[in-house]
Scaffold this motif. Structure first.
Motif, short mmCIF file in Angstrom:
data_model
loop_
_atom_site.label_atom_id
_atom_site.label_comp_id
_atom_site.label_asym_id
_atom_site.label_seq_id
_atom_site.Cartn_x
_atom_site.Cartn_y
_atom_site.Cartn_z
N GLU A 101 0.84 -1.20 0.00
CA GLU A 101 0.00 0.00 0.00
C GLU A 101 0.87 1.25 0.00
OE1 GLU A 101 -3.14 0.13 2.91
OE2 GLU A 101 -3.61 -1.99 2.59
N VAL A 102 1.94 1.22 0.76
CA VAL A 102 2.88 2.35 0.78
C VAL A 102 3.56 2.49 -0.57
CG1 VAL A 102 4.99 3.26 1.83
CG2 VAL A 102 3.24 2.19 3.27
N VAL A 103 3.96 1.37 -1.16
CA VAL A 103 4.62 1.38 -2.46
C VAL A 103 3.74 2.09 -3.49
CG1 VAL A 103 5.33 -0.15 -4.35
CG2 VAL A 103 6.06 -0.64 -2.02
N GLN A 104 2.46 1.86 -3.44
CA GLN A 104 1.54 2.48 -4.40
C GLN A 104 1.44 3.99 -4.22
OE1 GLN A 104 -2.29 0.53 -5.28
NE2 GLN A 104 -1.62 -1.00 -3.79
N ARG A 105 1.67 4.47 -3.01
CA ARG A 105 1.54 5.90 -2.74
C ARG A 105 2.66 6.73 -3.34
NH1 ARG A 105 0.04 5.38 3.59
NH2 ARG A 105 -1.91 4.25 3.28
N TYR A 106 3.76 6.10 -3.68
CA TYR A 106 4.93 6.81 -4.19
C TYR A 106 5.36 6.19 -5.53
CZ TYR A 106 4.86 8.57 0.52
OH TYR A 106 4.45 9.15 1.70
N PRO A 107 4.58 6.42 -6.57
CA PRO A 107 4.85 5.78 -7.86
C PRO A 107 6.17 6.22 -8.49
CG PRO A 107 3.13 7.42 -8.10
CD PRO A 107 3.43 7.31 -6.64
N SER A 108 6.96 5.24 -8.85
CA SER A 108 8.21 5.46 -9.58
C SER A 108 8.54 4.14 -10.27
CB SER A 108 9.35 5.86 -8.62
OG SER A 108 9.72 4.77 -7.80
N VAL A 109 9.49 4.18 -11.15
CA VAL A 109 9.89 2.94 -11.83
C VAL A 109 10.45 1.95 -10.82
CG1 VAL A 109 11.42 1.95 -13.56
CG2 VAL A 109 10.28 4.11 -14.03
N GLU A 110 11.20 2.43 -9.84
CA GLU A 110 11.78 1.53 -8.84
C GLU A 110 10.70 0.90 -7.96
OE1 GLU A 110 14.90 0.43 -8.95
OE2 GLU A 110 15.02 1.68 -10.73
N MET A 111 9.68 1.67 -7.62
CA MET A 111 8.56 1.11 -6.85
C MET A 111 7.78 0.12 -7.70
SD MET A 111 8.55 2.11 -3.72
CE MET A 111 8.56 3.45 -2.54
N LEU A 112 7.67 0.39 -8.98
CA LEU A 112 7.02 -0.55 -9.90
C LEU A 112 7.78 -1.87 -9.90
CD1 LEU A 112 4.98 -1.29 -12.13
CD2 LEU A 112 6.52 -0.17 -13.76
N LYS A 113 9.08 -1.79 -9.99
CA LYS A 113 9.91 -3.01 -9.97
C LYS A 113 9.74 -3.75 -8.66
CE LYS A 113 13.46 -1.22 -13.09
NZ LYS A 113 14.88 -0.78 -13.18
N LEU A 114 9.64 -3.03 -7.55
CA LEU A 114 9.46 -3.66 -6.25
C LEU A 114 8.11 -4.37 -6.17
CD1 LEU A 114 10.66 -4.14 -3.45
CD2 LEU A 114 9.71 -1.93 -2.76
N ALA A 115 7.07 -3.75 -6.70
CA ALA A 115 5.74 -4.38 -6.71
C ALA A 115 5.75 -5.64 -7.57
CB ALA A 115 4.69 -3.39 -7.22
N VAL A 116 6.42 -5.57 -8.71
CA VAL A 116 6.51 -6.75 -9.59
C VAL A 116 7.28 -7.86 -8.89
CG1 VAL A 116 7.59 -7.59 -11.72
CG2 VAL A 116 6.25 -5.48 -11.75
N LYS A 117 8.34 -7.51 -8.20
CA LYS A 117 9.12 -8.51 -7.44
C LYS A 117 8.26 -9.14 -6.35
CE LYS A 117 13.32 -8.98 -4.71
NZ LYS A 117 14.47 -8.27 -4.13
N ALA A 118 7.47 -8.32 -5.66
CA ALA A 118 6.59 -8.84 -4.62
C ALA A 118 5.54 -9.79 -5.20
CB ALA A 118 5.90 -7.69 -3.88
N ALA A 119 5.10 -9.52 -6.41
CA ALA A 119 4.08 -10.36 -7.06
C ALA A 119 4.61 -11.76 -7.36
CB ALA A 119 3.60 -9.70 -8.35
N GLN A 120 5.90 -11.96 -7.29
CA GLN A 120 6.47 -13.28 -7.53
C GLN A 120 6.30 -14.20 -6.32
OE1 GLN A 120 10.50 -12.43 -8.67
NE2 GLN A 120 9.89 -11.61 -10.64
N SER A 121 5.95 -13.62 -5.19
CA SER A 121 5.71 -14.39 -3.98
C SER A 121 4.27 -14.90 -4.01
CB SER A 121 5.91 -13.50 -2.75
OG SER A 121 5.55 -14.17 -1.58
N PRO A 122 4.05 -16.19 -3.79
CA PRO A 122 2.70 -16.75 -3.88
C PRO A 122 1.66 -16.03 -3.01
CG PRO A 122 4.30 -18.52 -3.68
CD PRO A 122 5.05 -17.22 -3.47
N ASP A 123 2.06 -15.61 -1.81
CA ASP A 123 1.09 -14.97 -0.92
C ASP A 123 0.82 -13.50 -1.29
OD1 ASP A 123 3.67 -14.26 -0.05
OD2 ASP A 123 2.99 -13.89 1.99
#
Length: 83
Positions: A28-50
């Motif tokens: 939720e915090v990641v979404q509040r501060y949009p940047s390419v690096e935050m996008l990459k972090l969200a994509v990395k998090a999406a690789q986790s099953p949970d």
């Protein structure tokens, strides 16, 4: 706080969080501060099953706030979110 510091803090928080609910709060915090690096972090998090769905949702939300540069398109394409 610089964008670089914010990204590093979110990376550390995702690593330290043990419960899925805690990790979702970080996204939720990641979404509040949009940047390419935050996008990459969200994509990395999406690789986790949970966090798969929440990470993808965060990545989509961030990408909607960013200019559609080649780098953004590339990140989304590699994550399968370019549709």
């Amino acid at each position: 706080m610089s964008d670089e510091q914010r990204v590093k803090m979110c990376e550390n928080a995702l690593e330290a969080a043990r419960q899925p609910a805690e990790r979702k709060l970080v996204l939720e915090v990641v979404q509040r501060y949009p940047s390419v690096e935050m996008l990459k972090l969200a994509v990395k998090a999406a690789q986790s099953p949970d966090l798969k769905d929440d990470g993808k949702a965060a990545a989509r939300a961030i990408s909607q706030k960013l200019r559609k540069t080649d780098e953004v398109r590339d990140v989304l394409s590699k994550a399968g979110l370019d549709k």
